[in-house]
Scaffold this active site. Sequence first.
Site, PDB file in Angstrom:
ATOM      1  N   ASP A  72      19.181  67.607 -19.171  1.00 42.97           N
ATOM      2  CA  ASP A  72      18.944  69.010 -18.817  1.00 42.97           C
ATOM      3  C   ASP A  72      18.151  69.737 -19.897  1.00 42.97           C
ATOM      4  O   ASP A  72      17.945  69.204 -20.996  1.00 42.97           O
ATOM      5  CB  ASP A  72      20.276  69.727 -18.544  1.00 42.97           C
ATOM      6  CG  ASP A  72      21.365  69.355 -19.563  1.00 42.97           C
ATOM      7  OD1 ASP A  72      21.033  68.794 -20.617  1.00 42.97           O
ATOM      8  OD2 ASP A  72      22.548  69.633 -19.297  1.00 42.97           O
ATOM      9  N   ASP A 141      34.710  73.299 -18.203  1.00 40.43           N
ATOM     10  CA  ASP A 141      35.029  73.461 -16.776  1.00 40.43           C
ATOM     11  C   ASP A 141      34.715  72.196 -15.979  1.00 40.43           C
ATOM     12  O   ASP A 141      34.631  72.221 -14.752  1.00 40.43           O
ATOM     13  CB  ASP A 141      34.273  74.663 -16.191  1.00 40.43           C
ATOM     14  CG  ASP A 141      32.757  74.521 -16.342  1.00 40.43           C
ATOM     15  OD1 ASP A 141      32.294  73.471 -16.844  1.00 40.43           O
ATOM     16  OD2 ASP A 141      32.022  75.448 -15.951  1.00 40.43           O
ATOM     17  N   HIS A 143      31.979  70.396 -15.928  1.00 44.48           N
ATOM     18  CA  HIS A 143      30.624  70.172 -15.398  1.00 44.48           C
ATOM     19  C   HIS A 143      29.938  69.026 -16.135  1.00 44.48           C
ATOM     20  O   HIS A 143      30.238  68.765 -17.297  1.00 44.48           O
ATOM     21  CB  HIS A 143      29.777  71.452 -15.436  1.00 44.48           C
ATOM     22  CG  HIS A 143      29.322  71.897 -16.791  1.00 44.48           C
ATOM     23  ND1 HIS A 143      29.481  73.185 -17.243  1.00 44.48           N
ATOM     24  CD2 HIS A 143      28.696  71.239 -17.806  1.00 44.48           C
ATOM     25  CE1 HIS A 143      28.962  73.295 -18.455  1.00 44.48           C
ATOM     26  NE2 HIS A 143      28.490  72.135 -18.832  1.00 44.48           N
ATOM     27  N   GLU A 148      27.230  73.050 -12.469  1.00 46.12           N
ATOM     28  CA  GLU A 148      28.347  73.971 -12.598  1.00 46.12           C
ATOM     29  C   GLU A 148      29.319  73.839 -11.426  1.00 46.12           C
ATOM     30  O   GLU A 148      28.956  73.278 -10.382  1.00 46.12           O
ATOM     31  CB  GLU A 148      27.799  75.398 -12.649  1.00 46.12           C
ATOM     32  CG  GLU A 148      26.833  75.640 -13.796  1.00 46.12           C
ATOM     33  CD  GLU A 148      27.531  75.736 -15.142  1.00 46.12           C
ATOM     34  OE1 GLU A 148      28.520  75.010 -15.365  1.00 46.12           O
ATOM     35  OE2 GLU A 148      27.090  76.542 -15.968  1.00 46.12           O
TER      36      GLU A 148
HETATM   37  C1  GLP Z   1      26.213  71.911 -21.995  1.00 45.55           C
HETATM   38  C2  GLP Z   1      25.367  70.771 -21.512  1.00 45.55           C
HETATM   39  C3  GLP Z   1      26.215  69.607 -21.053  1.00 45.55           C
HETATM   40  C4  GLP Z   1      27.219  69.256 -22.119  1.00 45.55           C
HETATM   41  C5  GLP Z   1      28.106  70.456 -22.364  1.00 45.55           C
HETATM   42  C6  GLP Z   1      29.187  70.185 -23.377  1.00 45.55           C
HETATM   43  O1  GLP Z   1      26.701  72.669 -20.964  1.00 45.55           O
HETATM   44  N1  GLP Z   1      24.494  71.142 -20.447  1.00 45.55           N
HETATM   45  O2  GLP Z   1      25.383  68.504 -20.771  1.00 45.55           O
HETATM   46  O3  GLP Z   1      27.978  68.149 -21.728  1.00 45.55           O
HETATM   47  O4  GLP Z   1      27.288  71.508 -22.831  1.00 45.55           O
HETATM   48  O5  GLP Z   1      28.712  70.307 -24.667  1.00 45.55           O
HETATM   49  P1  GLP Z   1      29.537  69.895 -25.932  1.00 45.55           P
HETATM   50  O6  GLP Z   1      29.432  68.429 -26.017  1.00 45.55           O
HETATM   51  O7  GLP Z   1      28.833  70.584 -27.056  1.00 45.55           O
HETATM   52  O8  GLP Z   1      30.909  70.371 -25.751  1.00 45.55           O
END
Ligand code: GLP
Length: 271
Positions: A72, A141, A143, A148
Amino acid sequence: MRIVIKKDPKEVGQWVAEYVIRKIKKANPTKEKPFVLGLPTGSSPLTAYQELIRRHKSGDISFKNVVTFNMDEYVGLPEDHPESYHYFMYENLFNHIDIPQENIHILNGNAKDLEKECKEYEKRIEKFGGVDLFLGGIGPDGHIAFNEPGSSLSSRTRLKTLSYDTILANSRFFDNDISKVPTTALTVGVGTVMDAREVLIIITGYGKARALRQVVEGGISHMWTVSMIQMHQKAIMVCDDPATMELQVETVRYFKDIEEIAAKRIPKRDE
Ligand code: GLP
């Protein structure tokens, strides 16, 4: 689904890096038939990236014949912005390994035609014969990428509006100011991830414990989009102890037992 439980993020990173390296070596990739790796950003994969860099520097693994597709990217953030996913990936992985520039694919959140950008991304993945191994993290959440709650479980790469929860969670990277967090992003779909031949999700920290419980003990739901991996034929969740805190003791014991028994019977599982 396989669930691997390790003590802390460091052990998680070591396990994931070893797994990725083993998969790449086993595929014996060439320029004509590269290994296709899907990659996430965020704090979850950081220890794995550090370990991959270390193993690369010690001469253990080359990424010359690895092609990557990132999950993403924010819309409208310049690529050289320290919080863009482009910046993150070069800073935390690509600048330190031998992957050729042309093998790196990250969605362009500044493309003139965002819809076209997403469609072409899917085509590029297809052109390489699909993703061999998609690594991912999850949001609190549940995702995956930026899919989302409420996202279609068969979604493809597209433009998404971010939920308040995600904007809040990611504001820590934007001076804790939610007004600085982009509100839209381009993301691969749940269906795009599910099409990978293998999916490996990294989950660390107590903040993800509720999500892990939903994904492992709950049913498949578009409100916890990563739960779709229950349908995947080859999915692994690699967690640390704190992330398992909301699971039933029985669930934790069950998955730990399986790993222990398998380790005794097939020392190098998956080889
Ligand atoms: C963002 C990204 C996700 C990622 C999430 C969790 O929302 N788009 O791909 O998994 O953050 O991030 P973290 O690993 O920093 O908790």
